[in-house]
Design a protein around this motif. Structure first.
Motif, mmCIF file in Angstrom:
data_model
loop_
_atom_site.group_PDB
_atom_site.id
_atom_site.type_symbol
_atom_site.label_atom_id
_atom_site.label_comp_id
_atom_site.label_asym_id
_atom_site.label_seq_id
_atom_site.Cartn_x
_atom_site.Cartn_y
_atom_site.Cartn_z
ATOM 1 N N ARG A 188 0.834 -1.209 0.000
ATOM 2 C CA ARG A 188 0.000 0.000 0.000
ATOM 3 C C ARG A 188 0.863 1.252 0.000
ATOM 4 N NH1 ARG A 188 -3.940 2.057 4.731
ATOM 5 N NH2 ARG A 188 -4.956 3.690 3.554
ATOM 6 N N ARG A 189 1.909 1.252 0.825
ATOM 7 C CA ARG A 189 2.806 2.402 0.872
ATOM 8 C C ARG A 189 3.596 2.530 -0.427
ATOM 9 N NH1 ARG A 189 4.815 6.201 4.132
ATOM 10 N NH2 ARG A 189 7.006 6.707 4.018
ATOM 11 N N ALA A 190 4.032 1.404 -0.988
ATOM 12 C CA ALA A 190 4.767 1.435 -2.255
ATOM 13 C C ALA A 190 3.895 2.015 -3.359
ATOM 14 C CB ALA A 190 5.231 0.037 -2.621
ATOM 15 N N ALA A 191 2.622 1.670 -3.363
ATOM 16 C CA ALA A 191 1.704 2.204 -4.362
ATOM 17 C C ALA A 191 1.538 3.710 -4.193
ATOM 18 C CB ALA A 191 0.354 1.514 -4.252
ATOM 19 N N PHE A 192 1.446 4.171 -2.982
ATOM 20 C CA PHE A 192 1.307 5.600 -2.727
ATOM 21 C C PHE A 192 2.548 6.355 -3.190
ATOM 22 C CE2 PHE A 192 2.141 9.199 0.126
ATOM 23 C CZ PHE A 192 1.050 9.989 -0.192
ATOM 24 N N ILE A 193 3.725 5.828 -2.879
ATOM 25 C CA ILE A 193 4.975 6.490 -3.269
ATOM 26 C C ILE A 193 5.114 6.505 -4.788
ATOM 27 C CG2 ILE A 193 7.498 6.306 -3.179
ATOM 28 C CD1 ILE A 193 7.132 5.276 -0.287
ATOM 29 N N ALA A 194 4.783 5.398 -5.447
ATOM 30 C CA ALA A 194 4.866 5.334 -6.900
ATOM 31 C C ALA A 194 3.905 6.332 -7.542
ATOM 32 C CB ALA A 194 4.572 3.924 -7.383
ATOM 33 N N LYS A 195 2.713 6.447 -6.975
ATOM 34 C CA LYS A 195 1.731 7.386 -7.505
ATOM 35 C C LYS A 195 2.226 8.817 -7.340
ATOM 36 C CE LYS A 195 -3.025 8.894 -6.808
ATOM 37 N NZ LYS A 195 -4.189 8.785 -5.952
ATOM 38 N N ARG A 196 2.823 9.099 -6.201
ATOM 39 C CA ARG A 196 3.330 10.442 -5.924
ATOM 40 C C ARG A 196 4.471 10.806 -6.863
ATOM 41 N NH1 ARG A 196 5.258 11.122 -0.024
ATOM 42 N NH2 ARG A 196 6.946 9.891 -0.840
ATOM 43 N N LYS A 197 5.329 9.821 -7.151
ATOM 44 C CA LYS A 197 6.468 10.071 -8.031
ATOM 45 C C LYS A 197 6.089 10.001 -9.504
ATOM 46 C CE LYS A 197 10.141 8.551 -4.949
ATOM 47 N NZ LYS A 197 11.243 7.610 -4.764
ATOM 48 N N GLY A 198 4.920 9.472 -9.803
ATOM 49 C CA GLY A 198 4.481 9.358 -11.181
ATOM 50 C C GLY A 198 5.087 8.173 -11.886
ATOM 51 N N ALA A 199 5.670 7.264 -11.152
ATOM 52 C CA ALA A 199 6.303 6.076 -11.749
ATOM 53 C C ALA A 199 5.307 4.941 -11.793
ATOM 54 C CB ALA A 199 7.520 5.658 -10.906
ATOM 55 N N PRO A 200 5.427 4.055 -12.779
ATOM 56 C CA PRO A 200 4.531 2.893 -12.820
ATOM 57 C C PRO A 200 4.854 1.938 -11.669
ATOM 58 C CG PRO A 200 6.186 2.737 -14.545
ATOM 59 C CD PRO A 200 6.350 4.097 -13.906
ATOM 60 N N LEU A 201 3.815 1.328 -11.133
ATOM 61 C CA LEU A 201 3.973 0.403 -10.018
ATOM 62 C C LEU A 201 4.254 -0.991 -10.534
ATOM 63 C CD1 LEU A 201 3.741 -0.006 -6.935
ATOM 64 C CD2 LEU A 201 1.330 -0.495 -7.296
ATOM 65 N N LYS A 202 5.249 -1.649 -9.918
ATOM 66 C CA LYS A 202 5.560 -3.037 -10.299
ATOM 67 C C LYS A 202 4.477 -3.949 -9.734
ATOM 68 C CE LYS A 202 10.248 -2.301 -9.209
ATOM 69 N NZ LYS A 202 11.432 -2.813 -8.582
ATOM 70 N N GLN A 203 3.910 -4.776 -10.573
ATOM 71 C CA GLN A 203 2.869 -5.711 -10.152
ATOM 72 C C GLN A 203 3.497 -7.055 -9.789
ATOM 73 O OE1 GLN A 203 -0.366 -5.141 -9.704
ATOM 74 N NE2 GLN A 203 -0.145 -3.003 -10.315
ATOM 75 N N ALA A 204 3.050 -7.655 -8.711
ATOM 76 C CA ALA A 204 3.539 -8.963 -8.316
ATOM 77 C C ALA A 204 2.943 -10.022 -9.234
ATOM 78 C CB ALA A 204 3.154 -9.256 -6.871
ATOM 79 N N ALA A 205 3.742 -10.996 -9.591
ATOM 80 C CA ALA A 205 3.270 -12.026 -10.531
ATOM 81 C C ALA A 205 2.439 -13.074 -9.864
ATOM 82 C CB ALA A 205 4.459 -12.691 -11.206
#
Length: 46
Positions: A29-46
């Motif tokens: 959840r925190r990684a998603a928030f940081i990625a959204k804030r930075k504008g970077a695509p979020l890595k999805q777990a396989a």
């Protein structure tokens, strides 16, 4: 139970716990928030 004694008991109980959770240990959840804030695509777990 008085408010002050309840507060003191909660503080003592919290101090006896191992350690508080660190902000970097919050997970996806925190990684998603940081990625959204930075504008970077979020890595999805396989």
């Amino acid at each position: 139970m008085k408010t002050q004694s309840r507060f003191v008991k909660s503080v003592v109980a919290a101090s006896k716990k191992d350690a508080p959770q660190m902000p970097w240990a919050r997970g996806t959840r925190r990684a998603a928030f940081i990625a959204k804030r930075k504008g970077a695509p979020l890595k999805q777990a396989a």
